[in-house]
Design a protein around this motif. Structure first.
Motif, mmCIF file in Angstrom:
data_model
loop_
_atom_site.group_PDB
_atom_site.id
_atom_site.type_symbol
_atom_site.label_atom_id
_atom_site.label_comp_id
_atom_site.label_asym_id
_atom_site.label_seq_id
_atom_site.Cartn_x
_atom_site.Cartn_y
_atom_site.Cartn_z
ATOM 1 N N UNK A 55 0.833 -1.203 0.000
ATOM 2 C CA UNK A 55 0.000 0.000 0.000
ATOM 3 C C UNK A 55 0.870 1.257 0.000
ATOM 4 N N UNK A 56 0.625 2.144 -0.959
ATOM 5 C CA UNK A 56 1.312 3.428 -1.032
ATOM 6 C C UNK A 56 2.590 3.450 -1.845
ATOM 7 N N UNK A 57 3.130 2.295 -2.210
ATOM 8 C CA UNK A 57 4.385 2.265 -2.976
ATOM 9 C C UNK A 57 4.109 2.699 -4.411
ATOM 10 N N UNK A 58 4.879 3.696 -4.870
ATOM 11 C CA UNK A 58 4.703 4.215 -6.216
ATOM 12 C C UNK A 58 5.859 3.869 -7.149
ATOM 13 N N UNK A 59 7.017 3.524 -6.578
ATOM 14 C CA UNK A 59 8.163 3.159 -7.398
ATOM 15 C C UNK A 59 9.117 2.320 -6.567
ATOM 16 N N UNK A 60 9.828 1.423 -7.250
ATOM 17 C CA UNK A 60 10.764 0.538 -6.568
ATOM 18 C C UNK A 60 11.889 0.198 -7.536
ATOM 19 N N UNK A 61 13.127 0.318 -7.069
ATOM 20 C CA UNK A 61 14.285 -0.004 -7.897
ATOM 21 C C UNK A 61 15.261 -0.830 -7.064
ATOM 22 N N UNK A 62 15.602 -2.017 -7.570
ATOM 23 C CA UNK A 62 16.567 -2.890 -6.916
ATOM 24 C C UNK A 62 17.915 -2.752 -7.598
ATOM 25 N N UNK A 63 18.981 -2.774 -6.810
ATOM 26 C CA UNK A 63 20.331 -2.723 -7.359
ATOM 27 C C UNK A 63 21.157 -3.823 -6.704
ATOM 28 N N UNK A 64 21.422 -4.892 -7.446
ATOM 29 C CA UNK A 64 22.140 -6.041 -6.897
ATOM 30 C C UNK A 64 23.596 -5.695 -6.575
ATOM 31 N N UNK A 65 24.192 -4.777 -7.317
ATOM 32 C CA UNK A 65 25.600 -4.406 -7.084
ATOM 33 C C UNK A 65 25.788 -3.703 -5.744
ATOM 34 N N UNK A 66 24.861 -2.806 -5.391
ATOM 35 C CA UNK A 66 24.983 -2.080 -4.125
ATOM 36 C C UNK A 66 24.155 -2.723 -3.008
ATOM 37 N N UNK A 67 23.403 -3.789 -3.368
ATOM 38 C CA UNK A 67 22.576 -4.490 -2.390
ATOM 39 C C UNK A 67 21.550 -3.539 -1.762
ATOM 40 N N UNK A 68 20.913 -2.728 -2.616
ATOM 41 C CA UNK A 68 19.935 -1.761 -2.130
ATOM 42 C C UNK A 68 18.614 -1.875 -2.892
ATOM 43 N N UNK A 69 17.567 -1.435 -2.206
ATOM 44 C CA UNK A 69 16.254 -1.317 -2.816
ATOM 45 C C UNK A 69 15.765 0.092 -2.502
ATOM 46 N N UNK A 70 15.545 0.891 -3.536
ATOM 47 C CA UNK A 70 15.035 2.246 -3.368
ATOM 48 C C UNK A 70 13.523 2.197 -3.555
#
Length: 120
Positions: A55-70
């Motif tokens: 609920x409320x999520x408008x965008x999501x970006x995963x980056x395997x190199x930096x081990x992050x999820x924006x």
């Protein structure tokens, strides 16, 4: 050469992370970067398939190199704590990366057997 390309991509990613939160907050949205263990494409697919629909999520970006999820989300619908709980439901520990923190590429390719075991 390869390391220069990785550094350039990382630098561009960091610039994107620094600029986007200010733009998102103007619209009643917040962008939070979470440090999450991302071992393979299946991990990313699982996160994209589930967290993107929170609920409320408008965008999501995963980056395997930096081990992050924006994750960009509407502040009136969710918050960082609720998203951390959503990651836990997927068996992933998520930690908020403080705004302005430089995230280095940390993940090296490894042989992942898709059963939760790693062979380095």
């Amino acid at each position: 050469m390869k390391s220069n390309i990785i550094r350039l991509i990382s630098a561009l990613f960091i610039c994107f992370l620094l600029v986007t939160p200010a733009l998102a907050q103007k619209k009643g949205q917040k962008k939070t970067v979470f440090k999450v263990e991302l071992d393979c494409q299946n991990c990313i697919n699982n996160i994209e398939k589930n967290i993107a629909w929170e609920k409320g999520v408008t965008d999501l970006k995963c980056d395997i190199k930096t081990q992050t999820v924006a994750v960009t989300y509407k502040t009136s619908k969710t918050n960082d704590a609720a998203l951390i709980t959503a990651f836990k439901k997927l068996g992933k520990e998520a930690v908020v990366v403080p705004e302005g923190t430089k995230v280095e590429a940390t993940h090296e390719n490894c042989n992942h057997d898709h059963k939760g075991e790693h062979k380095h």
